[in-house]
Write an enzyme that holds these catalytic residues in place. Structure first.
Site, PDB file in Angstrom:
ATOM      1  N   CYS A  18      -4.055   8.706   9.681  1.00 38.47           N
ATOM      2  CA  CYS A  18      -4.261   8.047  10.969  1.00 38.47           C
ATOM      3  C   CYS A  18      -4.053   9.026  12.118  1.00 38.47           C
ATOM      4  O   CYS A  18      -3.213   9.926  12.039  1.00 38.47           O
ATOM      5  CB  CYS A  18      -3.248   6.912  11.126  1.00 38.47           C
ATOM      6  N   ARG A  58      -8.440   0.055   4.974  1.00 41.19           N
ATOM      7  CA  ARG A  58      -7.487   0.982   4.368  1.00 41.19           C
ATOM      8  C   ARG A  58      -6.221   0.251   3.938  1.00 41.19           C
ATOM      9  O   ARG A  58      -5.556   0.703   3.008  1.00 41.19           O
ATOM     10  CB  ARG A  58      -7.101   2.081   5.369  1.00 41.19           C
ATOM     11  N   ARG A  70       2.006  14.592  13.193  1.00 39.21           N
ATOM     12  CA  ARG A  70       2.349  14.318  11.799  1.00 39.21           C
ATOM     13  C   ARG A  70       2.265  15.543  10.889  1.00 39.21           C
ATOM     14  O   ARG A  70       1.472  15.588   9.953  1.00 39.21           O
ATOM     15  CB  ARG A  70       1.464  13.201  11.242  1.00 39.21           C
ATOM     16  N   PRO A  71       3.077  16.529  11.147  1.00 37.92           N
ATOM     17  CA  PRO A  71       3.061  17.703  10.265  1.00 37.92           C
ATOM     18  C   PRO A  71       3.720  17.392   8.909  1.00 37.92           C
ATOM     19  O   PRO A  71       4.238  16.299   8.707  1.00 37.92           O
ATOM     20  CB  PRO A  71       3.894  18.724  11.042  1.00 37.92           C
ATOM     21  N   VAL A  72       3.673  18.383   8.001  1.00 37.57           N
ATOM     22  CA  VAL A  72       4.304  18.204   6.681  1.00 37.57           C
ATOM     23  C   VAL A  72       5.381  19.266   6.457  1.00 37.57           C
ATOM     24  O   VAL A  72       5.696  19.602   5.322  1.00 37.57           O
ATOM     25  CB  VAL A  72       3.260  18.239   5.528  1.00 37.57           C
ATOM     26  N   ASP A  73       5.936  19.779   7.559  1.00 40.05           N
ATOM     27  CA  ASP A  73       6.927  20.846   7.423  1.00 40.05           C
ATOM     28  C   ASP A  73       8.139  20.422   6.595  1.00 40.05           C
ATOM     29  O   ASP A  73       8.664  21.199   5.798  1.00 40.05           O
ATOM     30  CB  ASP A  73       7.360  21.348   8.820  1.00 40.05           C
ATOM     31  N   LEU A  74       8.582  19.171   6.750  1.00 41.54           N
ATOM     32  CA  LEU A  74       9.763  18.729   5.993  1.00 41.54           C
ATOM     33  C   LEU A  74       9.456  18.663   4.502  1.00 41.54           C
ATOM     34  O   LEU A  74      10.310  18.951   3.660  1.00 41.54           O
ATOM     35  CB  LEU A  74      10.255  17.355   6.467  1.00 41.54           C
ATOM     36  N   ARG A 115      -2.896  10.814   4.476  1.00 36.72           N
ATOM     37  CA  ARG A 115      -1.732  11.690   4.388  1.00 36.72           C
ATOM     38  C   ARG A 115      -0.992  11.605   3.056  1.00 36.72           C
ATOM     39  O   ARG A 115      -0.482  12.600   2.549  1.00 36.72           O
ATOM     40  CB  ARG A 115      -0.808  11.240   5.514  1.00 36.72           C
ATOM     41  N   ASP A 135       5.056   0.311  11.894  1.00 31.07           N
ATOM     42  CA  ASP A 135       3.791  -0.249  11.416  1.00 31.07           C
ATOM     43  C   ASP A 135       3.585  -1.711  11.842  1.00 31.07           C
ATOM     44  O   ASP A 135       2.548  -2.300  11.535  1.00 31.07           O
ATOM     45  CB  ASP A 135       3.715  -0.155   9.885  1.00 31.07           C
ATOM     46  N   ILE A 194       9.053   6.610  16.602  1.00 34.04           N
ATOM     47  CA  ILE A 194       8.708   7.333  15.360  1.00 34.04           C
ATOM     48  C   ILE A 194       7.522   8.270  15.590  1.00 34.04           C
ATOM     49  O   ILE A 194       7.549   9.430  15.200  1.00 34.04           O
ATOM     50  CB  ILE A 194       8.371   6.346  14.215  1.00 34.04           C
ATOM     51  N   LYS A 201       0.832  -1.208   0.000  1.00 33.38           N
ATOM     52  CA  LYS A 201       0.000   0.000   0.000  1.00 33.38           C
ATOM     53  C   LYS A 201       0.869   1.261   0.000  1.00 33.38           C
ATOM     54  O   LYS A 201       0.662   2.164  -0.813  1.00 33.38           O
ATOM     55  CB  LYS A 201      -0.900   0.020   1.244  1.00 33.38           C
ATOM     56  N   ASN A 202       1.836   1.307   0.915  1.00 33.66           N
ATOM     57  CA  ASN A 202       2.589   2.548   1.078  1.00 33.66           C
ATOM     58  C   ASN A 202       3.402   2.891  -0.165  1.00 33.66           C
ATOM     59  O   ASN A 202       3.655   4.064  -0.443  1.00 33.66           O
ATOM     60  CB  ASN A 202       3.518   2.453   2.301  1.00 33.66           C
TER      61      ASN A 202
HETATM   62  C1  UD1 Z   1       4.995   6.543   6.252  1.00 34.10           C
HETATM   63  C2  UD1 Z   1       4.017   5.397   6.114  1.00 34.10           C
HETATM   64  C3  UD1 Z   1       3.537   4.972   7.493  1.00 34.10           C
HETATM   65  C4  UD1 Z   1       4.725   4.667   8.399  1.00 34.10           C
HETATM   66  C5  UD1 Z   1       5.716   5.817   8.419  1.00 34.10           C
HETATM   67  C6  UD1 Z   1       6.987   5.507   9.177  1.00 34.10           C
HETATM   68  C7  UD1 Z   1       2.947   5.823   3.996  1.00 34.10           C
HETATM   69  C8  UD1 Z   1       1.700   6.143   3.277  1.00 34.10           C
HETATM   70  N1  UD1 Z   1       2.887   5.813   5.340  1.00 34.10           N
HETATM   71  O1  UD1 Z   1       4.282   7.633   6.832  1.00 34.10           O
HETATM   72  O2  UD1 Z   1       2.718   3.815   7.337  1.00 34.10           O
HETATM   73  O3  UD1 Z   1       4.258   4.440   9.718  1.00 34.10           O
HETATM   74  O4  UD1 Z   1       6.094   6.167   7.071  1.00 34.10           O
HETATM   75  O5  UD1 Z   1       7.581   4.357   8.682  1.00 34.10           O
HETATM   76  O6  UD1 Z   1       3.957   5.552   3.391  1.00 34.10           O
HETATM   77  N2  UD1 Z   1       7.302  14.309  10.348  1.00 34.10           N
HETATM   78  C9  UD1 Z   1       7.412  15.646  10.609  1.00 34.10           C
HETATM   79  N3  UD1 Z   1       7.367  16.523   9.555  1.00 34.10           N
HETATM   80  C10 UD1 Z   1       7.190  16.108   8.263  1.00 34.10           C
HETATM   81  C11 UD1 Z   1       7.102  14.726   8.025  1.00 34.10           C
HETATM   82  C12 UD1 Z   1       7.146  13.848   9.084  1.00 34.10           C
HETATM   83  O7  UD1 Z   1       7.572  16.063  11.763  1.00 34.10           O
HETATM   84  O8  UD1 Z   1       7.147  16.951   7.365  1.00 34.10           O
HETATM   85  C13 UD1 Z   1       7.377  13.330  11.476  1.00 34.10           C
HETATM   86  C14 UD1 Z   1       6.131  12.505  11.667  1.00 34.10           C
HETATM   87  O9  UD1 Z   1       5.168  13.181  12.437  1.00 34.10           O
HETATM   88  C15 UD1 Z   1       6.694  11.282  12.352  1.00 34.10           C
HETATM   89  C16 UD1 Z   1       8.085  11.126  11.706  1.00 34.10           C
HETATM   90  O10 UD1 Z   1       8.372  12.395  11.141  1.00 34.10           O
HETATM   91  O11 UD1 Z   1       6.830  11.514  13.713  1.00 34.10           O
HETATM   92  C17 UD1 Z   1       8.176  10.074  10.629  1.00 34.10           C
HETATM   93  O12 UD1 Z   1       7.138  10.261   9.703  1.00 34.10           O
HETATM   94  P1  UD1 Z   1       7.243   9.839   8.172  1.00 34.10           P
HETATM   95  O13 UD1 Z   1       8.407   8.917   7.993  1.00 34.10           O
HETATM   96  O14 UD1 Z   1       7.205  11.060   7.343  1.00 34.10           O
HETATM   97  O15 UD1 Z   1       5.917   9.026   7.981  1.00 34.10           O
HETATM   98  P2  UD1 Z   1       4.888   9.081   6.804  1.00 34.10           P
HETATM   99  O16 UD1 Z   1       5.619   9.278   5.514  1.00 34.10           O
HETATM  100  O17 UD1 Z   1       3.792  10.005   7.132  1.00 34.10           O
END
Ligand code: UD1
Length: 423
Positions: free
Chosen positions: A117, A400, A122-126, A93, A308, A330, A22-23
């Protein structure tokens, strides 16, 4: 709303076939936006999340067909307005990853900030910083990211402060069409990253280093179509392996990549489960002990223990002969399954990011509530080994990410069925 009813006890035996990941599938689907030629994805799972992504891509002008159960054809030759509305983004997301490709191809995009979820902030700042480093101008406007790159994106040096799967993928999806070289430092190394790079390279991109912490992308002016096989779902494979660890039995998990789960196999052996690689696509899981042993885990980015699979592992050690410590590094707030497991009689104490699980001799069936995707399957695993009936509510979370879960578990001998509200 559907519920799942499980009568615990039966051991699992036989063979189970794993679907495409899925991912990975979700980001590969976003990659279709980068080319005006067709992208054909095989070994595609059919899940609520992939359907949701398809709806968003169709809204963006991608023509999508499913010529067979495991194939999806995506053709983005006539893109519509680069606007991803809240309703089509909020549930998941990964939809946010359309921003970079839209920006790379159209020079402008307006994409709602995502949902997903409920496992922490889980922000998207990065994601946004990576796109800004490539020259995008981004403003946040009433819940939307409004991005412009009128002169196209430029290659950049990007060092992530911590590992993010989504941000690494998003940066790759944008950098492939940028002008010049992009270097991603402290990149995620998950197999899904390598899968995305393989697909993009087959489309004509120039990416090296995927699977390592440093990825180099040399931008190209356009990408072509290709046919790509989605990497097997290591989380689904690990989930079935852990289900066997819970119930006992002897199961061959097929169409997976056993090497992607080395750290899980290590932890499963530590609790007394036999794990034997059959070939490079299957692994045999045997559990003959009445109860497993205890072992500690700490979630980490790949190749560490996957977050996961944390909930599923926790479910298994609820019946261990001894105490296990589970550390989640994480996501904050990713122990929501713990109180539900306790309803089945588990003895779990959570302190911040650490849970202590003291194994009990027997779990007892009860009604429980799924809270997120992976948590919900941990309740199924617990139900499979509990005495009596477990009723898992809110199973839309399961849909999902797990295709045919009841069918696959029933075929292995589990007593599990789905009932709709009416039935
Ligand atoms: C992906 C997977 C999810 C898995 C996760 C970690 C998909 C669709 N989902 O989620 O199943 O649990 O990887 O292996 O592929 N973070 C920030 N800012 C950002 C991005 C992330 O602070 O801009 C934080 C997140 O809140 C979290 C950590 O970074 O604490 C890791 O998140 P990330 O690896 O980005 O997970 P996802 O890509 O959302």
């Amino acid at each position: 709303m559907d519920r799942i009813l499980i009568n615990g006890g039966p051991r699992l035996n036989g063979r189970v076939r794993i679907n495409g990941a899925k991912n990975s599938a979700l980001k590969l689907m976003a990659a279709a936006l980068l080319s005006d030629e067709p992208l054909i994805l095989t070994n595609m799972p059919d899940l609520a999340d992939t359907r949701f992504m398809a709806t968003l891509l169709e809204h963006l002008g991608v023509n999508i067909t499913r010529p067979s159960e495991t194939r999806m054809d995506l053709h983005a030759n006539g893109l519509a307005e680069p606007f991803a509305p809240y309703d089509l983004v909020r549930k998941m997301r990964a939809t946010f990853n359309v921003l970079g490709p839209l920006l790379a191809r159209r020079g402008t995009a307006r994409v709602s900030l995502p949902g997903g979820c409920a496992i922490g902030a889980r922000p998207v700042d990065l994601h946004l910083k990576a796109l800004e480093a490539m020259g995008a101008q981004i403003e946040l406007d009433e819940g939307y990211a409004v991005a412009q790159a009128p002169k196209g994106l430029q290659g950049a040096q990007i060092s992530f402060p911590f590992v993010s799967v989504g941000a690494t993928e998003h940066a790759m999806l944008a950098a492939v069409l940028a002008d010049g070289e992009t270097v991603l430092n402290n990149a995620a190394r998950e197999p899904e990253i390598t899968d995305l790079a393989d697909c993009l390279n087959a489309m004509g991109a120039r990416i090296t280093g995927a699977g390592s912490a440093s990825i180099i992308i040399t931008g190209v002016s356009s990408l072509s179509g290709t046919t790509h096989r989605v990497v097997p779902d290591r989380i689904e494979a690990g989930t079935y392996a852990l289900a066997v660890a819970a119930t006992g039995g002897d199961v061959i998990v097929e169409n997976c990549v056993p090497d992607h789960l080395d750290v899980l196999w290590d932890r499963m052996r530590a609790i007394g489960v036999q794990v034997e690689g059959q070939d490079d696509q299957s692994v045999r899981i045997t559990q003959n002990n009445e109860r497993c042993g205890a072992a500690d885990i700490e979630t980490q980015a790949y190749p560490g223990f996957p977050t996961d699979l944390q909930a599923q592992f926790m479910a298994v050690v609820c019946r261990a002969d001894g105490a296990s410590i589970i550390r989640e590094t994480i996501f904050e707030n990713r122990f929501m399954h713990a109180p539900e497991l306790s309803r089945l009689g588990a003895d779990i104490t959570v302190h911040g990011r650490e849970a202590v699980v003291r194994g009990v001799a027997q779990l007892h069936g009860a009604p429980v509530m799924a809270t997120d995707l992976r948590a919900s399957v941990s309740l199924v695993i617990a139900g499979l080994m509990a005495k009596g009936q477990t009723e898992v509510n809110r199973v839309y979370h399961l849909d999902r990410g797990f295709e045919g879960l009841e069918r696959k578990l029933s075929a292995l001998g589990a007593d599990i069925k789905r009932v709709s509200e009416a039935g």
